[in-house]
Motif scaffolding. Structure first.
Motif, PDB file in Angstrom:
ATOM      1  N   ILE A  97      -1.819  -1.521   8.936  1.00  0.00           N
ATOM      2  CA  ILE A  97      -0.254  -1.618   9.234  1.00  0.00           C
ATOM      3  C   ILE A  97       0.133  -1.837  10.775  1.00  0.00           C
ATOM      4  N   LEU A 147       3.416  -0.296   1.883  1.00  0.00           N
ATOM      5  CA  LEU A 147       3.094  -0.320   3.279  1.00  0.00           C
ATOM      6  C   LEU A 147       2.220  -1.409   3.709  1.00  0.00           C
ATOM      7  N   ASN A 148       1.235  -1.602   2.969  1.00  0.00           N
ATOM      8  CA  ASN A 148       0.099  -2.699   3.042  1.00  0.00           C
ATOM      9  C   ASN A 148      -0.076  -3.162   1.914  1.00  0.00           C
ATOM     10  N   LEU A 202       3.393   0.365  13.162  1.00  0.00           N
ATOM     11  CA  LEU A 202       3.104   1.414  12.545  1.00  0.00           C
ATOM     12  C   LEU A 202       4.049   2.643  13.290  1.00  0.00           C
ATOM     13  N   TYR A 222       3.308  10.072   6.714  1.00  0.00           N
ATOM     14  CA  TYR A 222       3.284   9.986   5.434  1.00  0.00           C
ATOM     15  C   TYR A 222       1.721   9.571   5.101  1.00  0.00           C
ATOM     16  N   LEU A 223       1.019   8.830   5.697  1.00  0.00           N
ATOM     17  CA  LEU A 223      -0.239   8.588   5.513  1.00  0.00           C
ATOM     18  C   LEU A 223      -1.348   9.773   5.885  1.00  0.00           C
ATOM     19  N   THR A 254       1.238   3.260  -1.864  1.00  0.00           N
ATOM     20  CA  THR A 254       0.988   2.983  -0.448  1.00  0.00           C
ATOM     21  C   THR A 254       0.789   1.424  -0.221  1.00  0.00           C
ATOM     22  N   GLY A 290       7.172   7.672  11.017  1.00  0.00           N
ATOM     23  CA  GLY A 290       7.186   8.046   9.615  1.00  0.00           C
ATOM     24  C   GLY A 290       5.968   7.653   8.702  1.00  0.00           C
ATOM     25  N   ARG A 291       5.575   6.349   8.970  1.00  0.00           N
ATOM     26  CA  ARG A 291       4.656   5.918   8.059  1.00  0.00           C
ATOM     27  C   ARG A 291       3.375   6.387   8.428  1.00  0.00           C
ATOM     28  N   LEU A 292       3.063   6.686   9.713  1.00  0.00           N
ATOM     29  CA  LEU A 292       1.744   7.388  10.213  1.00  0.00           C
ATOM     30  C   LEU A 292       1.790   9.048   9.577  1.00  0.00           C
ATOM     31  N   PRO A 329      -3.572   2.950   8.378  1.00  0.00           N
ATOM     32  CA  PRO A 329      -2.713   2.656   9.479  1.00  0.00           C
ATOM     33  C   PRO A 329      -3.214   1.734  10.463  1.00  0.00           C
ATOM     34  N   SER A 334       0.534  -5.273  11.641  1.00  0.00           N
ATOM     35  CA  SER A 334       1.397  -6.280  10.806  1.00  0.00           C
ATOM     36  C   SER A 334       2.504  -6.290  11.640  1.00  0.00           C
TER      37      SER A 334
END
Length: 135
Positions: A35, A86-87, A42, A49-50, A83, A45-47, A32, A38
């Protein structure tokens, strides 16, 4: 080549598998931060998921004592590799972890005879004689 005591070798390799999964879970927790810096940022949803993925890795480390624990750990290598979507750095890091996991399975196959099967205790010779003696 098989280990002299396959049951003991299986326990040791189970510990190594648990350690690898724990390290993978910790590595996912660092994603995170990368991400967030970037362009896309972040999102929730991404957070989620991780965080869930990291929790699943840590829980899977505890499952390595079970006979199906290696199946769970092997299946988790796919979302770890994904992943990378994502990154970009995670393509490399996830790939490195997948290679380490595959190496662990190969060592297990060499020492126990099967990468996923149960370890069988070696048959010990009780030292009994067959009726013939040598002077």
């Amino acid at each position: 080549m098989t280990a002299p005591d396959p049951v003991r070798a299986a326990r040791a390799l189970g510990g190594a598998a648990a350690a690898i999964l724990m390290i993978e879970g910790i590595a996912v927790l660092f994603v995170p931060r990368g991400i967030a810096q970037s362009d896309g940022g972040l999102g929730g949803g991404r957070l989620a998921y991780l965080l869930v993925l990291a929790l699943v890795f840590i829980l899977a480390a505890g499952l390595q004592r079970r006979p199906w624990g290696l199946y769970v750990g092997t299946a988790l290598q796919v979302p770890l590799l994904l992943t990378g979507l994502l990154n970009n750095v995670m393509w490399f890091l996830g790939g490195a972890f997948v290679l380490i996991w595959l190496y662990l399975l190969q060592v297990r196959k060499e020492l126990i005879g099967s990468p996923f099967g149960p370890a069988r205790a070696p048959e010990h010779d009780d030292g009994g004689s067959t009726g013939t003696t040598t002077p």
